[in-house]
Scaffold this motif. Structure first.
Motif, short mmCIF file in Angstrom:
data_model
loop_
_atom_site.label_atom_id
_atom_site.label_comp_id
_atom_site.label_asym_id
_atom_site.label_seq_id
_atom_site.Cartn_x
_atom_site.Cartn_y
_atom_site.Cartn_z
N PHE A 1 0.83 -1.21 0.00
CA PHE A 1 0.00 0.00 0.00
C PHE A 1 0.86 1.25 0.00
O PHE A 1 0.53 2.23 -0.66
CB PHE A 1 -0.91 0.01 1.22
CG PHE A 1 -1.95 -1.04 1.20
CD1 PHE A 1 -2.93 -1.03 0.24
CD2 PHE A 1 -1.94 -2.04 2.14
CE1 PHE A 1 -3.89 -2.00 0.21
CE2 PHE A 1 -2.89 -3.01 2.12
CZ PHE A 1 -3.86 -3.00 1.15
N PHE A 2 1.97 1.21 0.72
CA PHE A 2 2.85 2.37 0.75
C PHE A 2 3.44 2.62 -0.63
O PHE A 2 3.57 3.77 -1.05
CB PHE A 2 3.96 2.18 1.78
CG PHE A 2 3.47 2.09 3.20
CD1 PHE A 2 2.31 2.74 3.57
CD2 PHE A 2 4.15 1.37 4.14
CE1 PHE A 2 1.85 2.66 4.86
CE2 PHE A 2 3.69 1.28 5.43
CZ PHE A 2 2.53 1.93 5.79
N ILE B 1 2.00 1.79 -3.48
CA ILE B 1 0.92 2.32 -4.31
C ILE B 1 0.71 3.80 -4.04
O ILE B 1 0.49 4.59 -4.95
CB ILE B 1 -0.39 1.53 -4.04
CG1 ILE B 1 -0.26 0.08 -4.48
CG2 ILE B 1 -1.56 2.17 -4.78
CD1 ILE B 1 -1.42 -0.78 -4.07
N LEU B 2 0.84 4.20 -2.77
CA LEU B 2 0.59 5.58 -2.40
C LEU B 2 1.78 6.49 -2.69
O LEU B 2 1.74 7.67 -2.36
CB LEU B 2 0.26 5.65 -0.90
CG LEU B 2 -1.11 5.13 -0.51
CD1 LEU B 2 -1.21 4.95 0.98
CD2 LEU B 2 -2.18 6.08 -0.98
N GLY B 3 2.84 5.97 -3.27
CA GLY B 3 3.97 6.80 -3.61
C GLY B 3 4.93 7.06 -2.47
O GLY B 3 5.85 7.85 -2.62
#
Lengths: 102, 191
Positions: B44-45, B47-49
């Motif tokens: 997730f990190f 994906i979130l940049g």
């Protein structure tokens, strides 16, 4: 549905936090209780990173870093105490840790 | 499109892994599932940049925390099933859901206001690691140093707590020697 927004991440964070809280409440073994607290910290980290991304602000990521640092130091002290307790009493069950009578 | 697929896939995997962690009665299964869940969280990190955060997540959690748990589990009797108190599950799940929704509401409440601006806005022409460095070593320098001292204190505490009497093996001694050892340790603490 296909566009992933901030709410998706907040809902995911809620679900993970719920799982962690259920673990904290129903676990009796202290080692597994520690696992549940790690889940709680991770759920909050996801929310921090998502808010940081969607509002273009790096403060969320900074707080996530400090949460990771706190998790690491909590684990070191907690595991040390746990090993000490297990050496003395041979059990890390939460119900047996009642030394005070009241 | 791909972001949505990745999000739902990793959300499902993470929830499944953490569910196994809190419900299984085998400590080893719980440890493995927790390690897998930590790695899926780092997705997730990415994906979130937040690339640096994702790398730190993998290194710290699955590298350090899980290894430390694995070492700790060598001390404990983890082969037997873990006995749990069987209370009312619905009350537990209800309270947990309520508390989690409350936490997220506390987080999300400031976002509802419309005049929110970024406190430390992201610099456009810099990578994530560079941005993190710029903010961490200017605005958050003091918390950073305090965190470093806290980690040092935790390390010393861990060594002092767990490393006591490491040179003597309790499993190789007989009962009288352990009694003697405990007695001498208690007098040392009391005096």
């Amino acid at each position: 549905m296909m566009e992933i927004g901030l709410n998706h991440y907040l809902v995911l964070s809620t679900i993970l936090f719920t799982i962690g809280l259920v673990g904290v409440m129903r676990r009796k073994n202290l080692l597994l209780l520690f696992f549940a607290t790690e889940i709680l910290l991770n759920a909050v980290n996801v929310a921090f990173a998502a808010i940081s991304h969607y509002y273009g602000d790096l403060t969320g990521q900074m707080f996530a870093f400090f949460v990771i640092a706190i998790a690491a130091s909590e684990l070191a002290v907690g595991l040390g105490l746990l090993i000490l307790w297990h050496k003395r009493h041979g059990s890390i069950d939460l119900d047996t840790m009642t030394s005070m009578r009241g | 499109m791909f972001e949505a697929i990745a999000f739902y896939l990793f959300a499902f995997l993470t929830i499944a892994m953490f569910y196994i962690t809190v419900t299984t009665s085998q400590a080893l299964y719980a440890l493995s599932a927790l390690a897998a869940g930590m790695i899926f969280i780092s997705a997730f990190f990415f994906i979130l940049g937040a690339d640096f955060l994702g790398a730190a997540q993998i290194i710290v959690y699955t590298g350090a925390v899980m290894a430390l748990y694995a070492f700790g589990m060598m001390f404990f009797d983890t082969t037997r099933d873990v006995k749990e108190k069987q209370g009312n599950e619905f009350i537990v799940v209800g309270f947990a859901t309520f508390a989690a929704v409350l936490i997220v509401a506390i987080f999300a409440a400031p976002l509802v206001s419309t005049n929110m601006t970024a406190f430390y806005p992201m610099v456009e022409d810099a990578g994530n690691t560079q941005q993190v460095g710029m903010v961490l070593f200017t605005k958050y320098l003091i918390p950073f140093e305090v965190a470093a001292v806290m980690l040092l204190v935790a390390m010393v505490a861990g060594i002092v707590l767990a490393g006591k009497k490491m040179d003597k093996s309790l499993t190789l001694m007989n009962a009288e020697e352990i009694e003697l050892l405990d007695a001498s340790a208690n007098t040392k603490v009391l005096s």
